[in-house]
Structures are given as C-alpha cells and as structure tokens.
Design a protein around this motif. Structure first.
Motif, PDB file in Angstrom:
ATOM      1  N   THR A 202       0.874  -1.160   0.077  1.00 17.29           N
ATOM      2  CA  THR A 202       0.064   0.057  -0.153  1.00 17.29           C
ATOM      3  C   THR A 202       0.876   1.231   0.150  1.00 17.29           C
ATOM      4  O   THR A 202       0.777   2.158  -0.780  1.00 17.29           O
ATOM      5  CB  THR A 202      -0.893   0.043   1.109  1.00 17.29           C
ATOM      6  N   ILE A 203       1.977   1.035   0.765  1.00 21.06           N
ATOM      7  CA  ILE A 203       2.689   2.417   0.970  1.00 21.06           C
ATOM      8  C   ILE A 203       3.517   2.545  -0.463  1.00 21.06           C
ATOM      9  O   ILE A 203       3.424   3.599  -0.847  1.00 21.06           O
ATOM     10  CB  ILE A 203       3.713   2.265   2.152  1.00 21.06           C
ATOM     11  N   TRP A 204       4.102   1.463  -1.051  1.00 18.12           N
ATOM     12  CA  TRP A 204       4.898   1.603  -2.029  1.00 18.12           C
ATOM     13  C   TRP A 204       4.162   1.980  -3.414  1.00 18.12           C
ATOM     14  O   TRP A 204       4.446   2.767  -4.224  1.00 18.12           O
ATOM     15  CB  TRP A 204       5.728   0.186  -2.257  1.00 18.12           C
ATOM     16  N   VAL A 205       2.911   1.258  -3.445  1.00 19.31           N
ATOM     17  CA  VAL A 205       2.077   1.675  -4.727  1.00 19.31           C
ATOM     18  C   VAL A 205       1.485   3.020  -4.786  1.00 19.31           C
ATOM     19  O   VAL A 205       1.659   3.769  -5.475  1.00 19.31           O
ATOM     20  CB  VAL A 205       0.773   0.802  -4.862  1.00 19.31           C
ATOM     21  N   PHE A 206       1.008   3.396  -3.344  1.00 17.30           N
ATOM     22  CA  PHE A 206       0.560   4.939  -3.294  1.00 17.30           C
ATOM     23  C   PHE A 206       1.619   5.825  -3.582  1.00 17.30           C
ATOM     24  O   PHE A 206       1.174   7.089  -4.093  1.00 17.30           O
ATOM     25  CB  PHE A 206      -0.166   5.163  -1.856  1.00 17.30           C
ATOM     26  N   ASN A 207       2.874   5.471  -3.153  1.00 15.28           N
ATOM     27  CA  ASN A 207       4.001   6.396  -3.490  1.00 15.28           C
ATOM     28  C   ASN A 207       4.710   6.372  -4.501  1.00 15.28           C
ATOM     29  O   ASN A 207       5.557   7.102  -5.088  1.00 15.28           O
ATOM     30  CB  ASN A 207       4.961   6.302  -1.964  1.00 15.28           C
ATOM     31  N   ASN A 208       4.044   5.336  -5.653  1.00 18.02           N
ATOM     32  CA  ASN A 208       4.798   5.138  -6.694  1.00 18.02           C
ATOM     33  C   ASN A 208       4.806   6.244  -7.686  1.00 18.02           C
ATOM     34  O   ASN A 208       3.829   6.792  -8.127  1.00 18.02           O
ATOM     35  CB  ASN A 208       4.011   3.799  -7.472  1.00 18.02           C
ATOM     36  N   PHE A 209       6.070   6.691  -7.838  1.00 14.38           N
ATOM     37  CA  PHE A 209       6.328   7.593  -8.967  1.00 14.38           C
ATOM     38  C   PHE A 209       7.109   7.572 -10.165  1.00 14.38           C
ATOM     39  O   PHE A 209       6.678   7.610 -11.617  1.00 14.38           O
ATOM     40  CB  PHE A 209       7.276   8.649  -8.228  1.00 14.38           C
ATOM     41  N   ASP A 210       7.917   6.672 -10.272  1.00 16.48           N
ATOM     42  CA  ASP A 210       8.975   6.170 -11.431  1.00 16.48           C
ATOM     43  C   ASP A 210       8.203   5.672 -12.593  1.00 16.48           C
ATOM     44  O   ASP A 210       8.266   6.078 -13.574  1.00 16.48           O
ATOM     45  CB  ASP A 210      10.145   5.476 -10.867  1.00 16.48           C
ATOM     46  N   MET A 211       7.553   4.534 -12.248  1.00 13.05           N
ATOM     47  CA  MET A 211       6.713   3.797 -13.253  1.00 13.05           C
ATOM     48  C   MET A 211       5.715   4.642 -13.841  1.00 13.05           C
ATOM     49  O   MET A 211       5.847   4.565 -15.200  1.00 13.05           O
ATOM     50  CB  MET A 211       5.929   2.566 -12.531  1.00 13.05           C
ATOM     51  N   ILE A 212       4.989   5.464 -13.277  1.00 17.29           N
ATOM     52  CA  ILE A 212       3.871   6.367 -14.042  1.00 17.29           C
ATOM     53  C   ILE A 212       4.567   7.427 -14.641  1.00 17.29           C
ATOM     54  O   ILE A 212       4.445   7.578 -15.870  1.00 17.29           O
ATOM     55  CB  ILE A 212       2.969   6.873 -12.866  1.00 17.29           C
ATOM     56  N   TYR A 213       5.544   8.166 -13.843  1.00 16.25           N
ATOM     57  CA  TYR A 213       6.225   9.096 -14.966  1.00 16.25           C
ATOM     58  C   TYR A 213       7.106   8.652 -15.962  1.00 16.25           C
ATOM     59  O   TYR A 213       6.821   9.584 -17.045  1.00 16.25           O
ATOM     60  CB  TYR A 213       7.207   9.771 -13.556  1.00 16.25           C
ATOM     61  N   LEU A 214       7.643   7.441 -16.009  1.00 19.96           N
ATOM     62  CA  LEU A 214       8.404   7.158 -17.110  1.00 19.96           C
ATOM     63  C   LEU A 214       7.579   6.580 -18.103  1.00 19.96           C
ATOM     64  O   LEU A 214       7.925   6.868 -19.582  1.00 19.96           O
ATOM     65  CB  LEU A 214       9.375   6.135 -16.638  1.00 19.96           C
ATOM     66  N   LEU A 215       6.376   6.231 -17.635  1.00 17.29           N
ATOM     67  CA  LEU A 215       5.582   5.580 -19.057  1.00 17.29           C
ATOM     68  C   LEU A 215       4.582   6.627 -19.476  1.00 17.29           C
ATOM     69  O   LEU A 215       4.218   6.778 -20.792  1.00 17.29           O
ATOM     70  CB  LEU A 215       4.665   4.609 -18.499  1.00 17.29           C
ATOM     71  N   THR A 216       3.858   7.615 -18.682  1.00 21.05           N
ATOM     72  CA  THR A 216       3.061   8.549 -18.967  1.00 21.05           C
ATOM     73  C   THR A 216       3.278   9.957 -18.733  1.00 21.05           C
ATOM     74  O   THR A 216       2.699  11.077 -19.242  1.00 21.05           O
ATOM     75  CB  THR A 216       1.531   8.443 -18.662  1.00 21.05           C
ATOM     76  N   GLY A 217       4.185  10.069 -17.769  1.00 22.34           N
ATOM     77  CA  GLY A 217       4.350  11.618 -17.083  1.00 22.34           C
ATOM     78  C   GLY A 217       3.058  11.978 -16.354  1.00 22.34           C
ATOM     79  O   GLY A 217       3.120  13.425 -16.316  1.00 22.34           O
ATOM     80  N   GLY A 218       2.112  11.351 -16.200  1.00 27.06           N
ATOM     81  CA  GLY A 218       0.845  11.945 -15.559  1.00 27.06           C
ATOM     82  C   GLY A 218      -0.302  12.048 -16.431  1.00 27.06           C
ATOM     83  O   GLY A 218      -1.335  12.323 -16.122  1.00 27.06           O
ATOM     84  N   GLY A 219       0.073  12.113 -17.891  1.00 26.50           N
ATOM     85  CA  GLY A 219      -0.879  12.128 -18.815  1.00 26.50           C
ATOM     86  C   GLY A 219      -1.538  11.024 -19.297  1.00 26.50           C
ATOM     87  O   GLY A 219      -1.446   9.741 -18.671  1.00 26.50           O
ATOM     88  N   PRO A 220      -2.403  11.134 -20.504  1.00 28.91           N
ATOM     89  CA  PRO A 220      -2.833  12.377 -21.070  1.00 28.91           C
ATOM     90  C   PRO A 220      -3.845  13.176 -20.366  1.00 28.91           C
ATOM     91  O   PRO A 220      -4.731  12.473 -19.743  1.00 28.91           O
ATOM     92  CB  PRO A 220      -3.441  11.741 -22.266  1.00 28.91           C
ATOM     93  N   ALA A 221      -3.652  14.474 -20.317  1.00 30.03           N
ATOM     94  CA  ALA A 221      -4.681  15.280 -19.757  1.00 30.03           C
ATOM     95  C   ALA A 221      -4.638  14.857 -18.359  1.00 30.03           C
ATOM     96  O   ALA A 221      -5.965  14.983 -17.595  1.00 30.03           O
ATOM     97  CB  ALA A 221      -6.000  15.338 -20.362  1.00 30.03           C
ATOM     98  N   ASN A 222      -3.775  14.725 -17.484  1.00 29.53           N
ATOM     99  CA  ASN A 222      -3.630  14.469 -16.265  1.00 29.53           C
ATOM    100  C   ASN A 222      -4.655  13.138 -15.604  1.00 29.53           C
ATOM    101  O   ASN A 222      -4.835  12.879 -14.617  1.00 29.53           O
ATOM    102  CB  ASN A 222      -4.447  15.606 -15.265  1.00 29.53           C
ATOM    103  N   ALA A 223      -4.803  12.416 -16.755  1.00 27.85           N
ATOM    104  CA  ALA A 223      -5.672  11.092 -16.519  1.00 27.85           C
ATOM    105  C   ALA A 223      -5.036  10.074 -15.460  1.00 27.85           C
ATOM    106  O   ALA A 223      -5.397   9.199 -14.807  1.00 27.85           O
ATOM    107  CB  ALA A 223      -5.794  10.428 -17.839  1.00 27.85           C
ATOM    108  N   THR A 224      -3.462  10.087 -15.544  1.00 24.26           N
ATOM    109  CA  THR A 224      -2.593   9.123 -14.569  1.00 24.26           C
ATOM    110  C   THR A 224      -1.894   9.991 -13.637  1.00 24.26           C
ATOM    111  O   THR A 224      -0.742   9.700 -12.960  1.00 24.26           O
ATOM    112  CB  THR A 224      -1.707   8.298 -15.468  1.00 24.26           C
ATOM    113  N   THR A 225      -2.496  11.042 -13.382  1.00 23.65           N
ATOM    114  CA  THR A 225      -1.709  11.893 -12.400  1.00 23.65           C
ATOM    115  C   THR A 225      -1.920  11.644 -10.820  1.00 23.65           C
ATOM    116  O   THR A 225      -3.107  11.853 -10.570  1.00 23.65           O
ATOM    117  CB  THR A 225      -1.945  13.549 -12.449  1.00 23.65           C
ATOM    118  N   THR A 226      -1.264  11.110 -10.329  1.00 28.41           N
ATOM    119  CA  THR A 226      -1.271  10.676  -8.739  1.00 28.41           C
ATOM    120  C   THR A 226      -0.769  11.748  -8.019  1.00 28.41           C
ATOM    121  O   THR A 226      -0.207  12.582  -8.270  1.00 28.41           O
ATOM    122  CB  THR A 226      -0.739   9.237  -8.591  1.00 28.41           C
ATOM    123  N   VAL A 227      -0.877  11.613  -6.734  1.00 26.74           N
ATOM    124  CA  VAL A 227      -0.587  12.541  -5.545  1.00 26.74           C
ATOM    125  C   VAL A 227       1.097  12.813  -5.723  1.00 26.74           C
ATOM    126  O   VAL A 227       1.316  13.891  -5.668  1.00 26.74           O
ATOM    127  CB  VAL A 227      -0.784  12.006  -4.311  1.00 26.74           C
TER     128      VAL A 227
END
Length: 274
Positions: A202-227
């Motif tokens: 739970t801690i690791w997944v909620f804090n996950n940054f690198d996987m999402i940022y490298l794949l989408t950067g939080g896009g498209p249109a903030n669809a994958t922007t996590t905290v």
C-alpha cells in the motif's frame, strides 16, 4: 536515518508553512496557507482519487495473482525452483528498465503489441495504450500488477512452506475438504505475512512515482496524475516548494493513518493466534 529520513521530514514540514520557491532566495512564513491552497485545488483531489483507485486496483491484482501463483507453485513437485525464478524476473529488474521496455512494446506507432493486434484482426487500428484516456489507466494497472505480483508470490510461498504438513494430514483423516483445509489451516498460518505485505505494498504503490512518470508523465490530460506526480509537478514544474511540501506532508499523514489501521488489524490477528 537522520540524514535520509528525519531531516527531510522536518524540513518539508517547515517549508510547507512558508512561501519557499526554488528560484527566489527569500521566503516568508505563512502558516497553514499552503495547506488551504492545496485542499482547495480540485486537481489535488482528482490526483488523490486517482491514487486511491490506482492503489486499490493494483494491490488487489497483485494479491490475487501473487497469492494464486504461490498456491500453485507450492503444489509443484518437480522444478519448483525454476518456476519461482522465472516468475520473480519482473521484480528483479529496475523500474526504468521495466517502464522503457513496456513503452517500446506498447508504442502506438511501432510497438509490437499494437501492430500484432492489428495484424491478427483484433483491432482495426493501432490501439494507443499510453495515450488513449480509455486505455492508459488500465494499462498502467496491468503493468504494475505484472511488476509487483512476483514479490507477493515469493513471500507467500515462503510462508506456505512453513506450515506443518501433519496438520493437513490430520485434517484429511478427519474428513476435511480442500476448502476447509485452506480456510482453517492455510489462512491462519499466512494471514500475518499477507497483512504485512498489504501494508508495505500500500505504501509503495501509493507512493509510486517512477513507473507512472516514465510511462506517461501523468498524462494524457492528467488522467494518470497521482499525488506523487502532482507534488513533483508542483515542486519542479511551478517551482513552488512550499506548496509541494504541503502536498507531501498531507500524503505522509494519510499513509500514517492507513498504517495505523492496518497494524491495529494485524495486532488483533496476533492476539487471536495467542
């Protein structure tokens, strides 16, 4: 611990109550103004909701796949080590390798998977797994499940191998079914391990940054922007370190609350076992 944990936490707490900016050298103390600004930003709540859904779906998938795989491998008589080694491969690679590999596989122009789906006639046009709003979030969850399930599998498998076999033999003599053996023997022996895995994941997944940022950067249109992505964009995009620190402190408070609930449940299980 002091340099890598205590100092960053207290410095973030301090900066979260200031107008600290990464470009301007001077800043003022503003109390809780940054927290009020963040909590009044609809983008923050959208990112928070995305993080909740991301964590629940990823964790559920990892638990189901990892737990089922562990139960299956535990029944294998020959080649158990080979299966275990092959299934741990996704977890053994660095996140950047995993992300870039999947980015190449899913590329909407030259990617292997989109092109093979078109050639097989399954899709009429190249699916945009990483840029289509209807596909991108599910794609990220699939990749995260594929990446994280092996860790759960290995730990659950280790716990399964510590269960005394004579308990199963006694249950069979008493006429217990496979389901009854699983519920009354297997589950009580491994529930503490599974509970701790849930806390960590739970801690690791909620804090996950690198996987999402490298794949989408939080896009498209903030669809994958996590905290974490929201905090990063706030700190390194707008350079407003004060507000970014407020986001990280809110994230810390939420995860501490979740951990308190989890550990209360695990503590109750431990008392029941005694």
């Amino acid at each position: 611990v002091g340099v890598l944990l205590i100092y960053p936490i207290f410095s973030s707490l301090y900066y979260s109550m200031t107008t600290k900016h990464l470009i301007r050298p001077s800043y003022d103390f503003v109390g809780l103004a940054n927290y009020q600004a963040v909590l009044s930003d609809p983008n923050f709540f959208k990112a928070f909701l995305t993080s909740i859904v991301w964590t629940i779906c990823s964790l559920a998938g990892q638990l189901i796949i990892g737990f089922t795989s562990a139960l299956a491998i535990n029944r294998v008589k020959v080649g158990k080590g080979v299966y275990r080694t092959l299934m741990i491969i996704p977890w053994a690679f660095p996140s950047i390798v995993i992300a870039l590999s999947w980015k190449w596989i899913l590329n909407g122009v030259s990617g292997f998977l989109p092109n093979i789906l078109v050639q097989l006639g399954i899709c009429s046009e190249l699916p945009q797994f990483l840029s289509d709003n209807s596909l991108v979030f599910l794609t990220l969850i699939f990749i995260n499940v594929w990446f994280g399930a092996p860790m759960i599998m290995v730990n659950v498998l280790s716990a399964l191998q510590t269960i005394p076999q004579d308990q199963y033999e006694a249950a069979q003599i008493d006429g217990a079914s496979k389901l009854q053996q699983f519920w009354h023997i297997t589950v009580p022996h491994i529930k503490i391990v599974v509970g701790l895995l849930v806390v960590l994941r739970t801690i690791w997944v909620f804090n996950n940054f690198d996987m999402i940022y490298l794949l989408t950067g939080g896009g498209p249109a903030n669809a994958t922007t996590t905290v974490p992505i929201y905090a990063y964009n706030m700190g390194w995009g707008t350079k407003m370190l004060g507000k970014s620190s407020a986001v990280t402190m809110l994230l810390l408070a939420f995860l501490l609350l979740v951990c308190i609930v989890y550990f209360a449940i695990i503590g109750k299980w431990e008392k029941e076992d005694k």
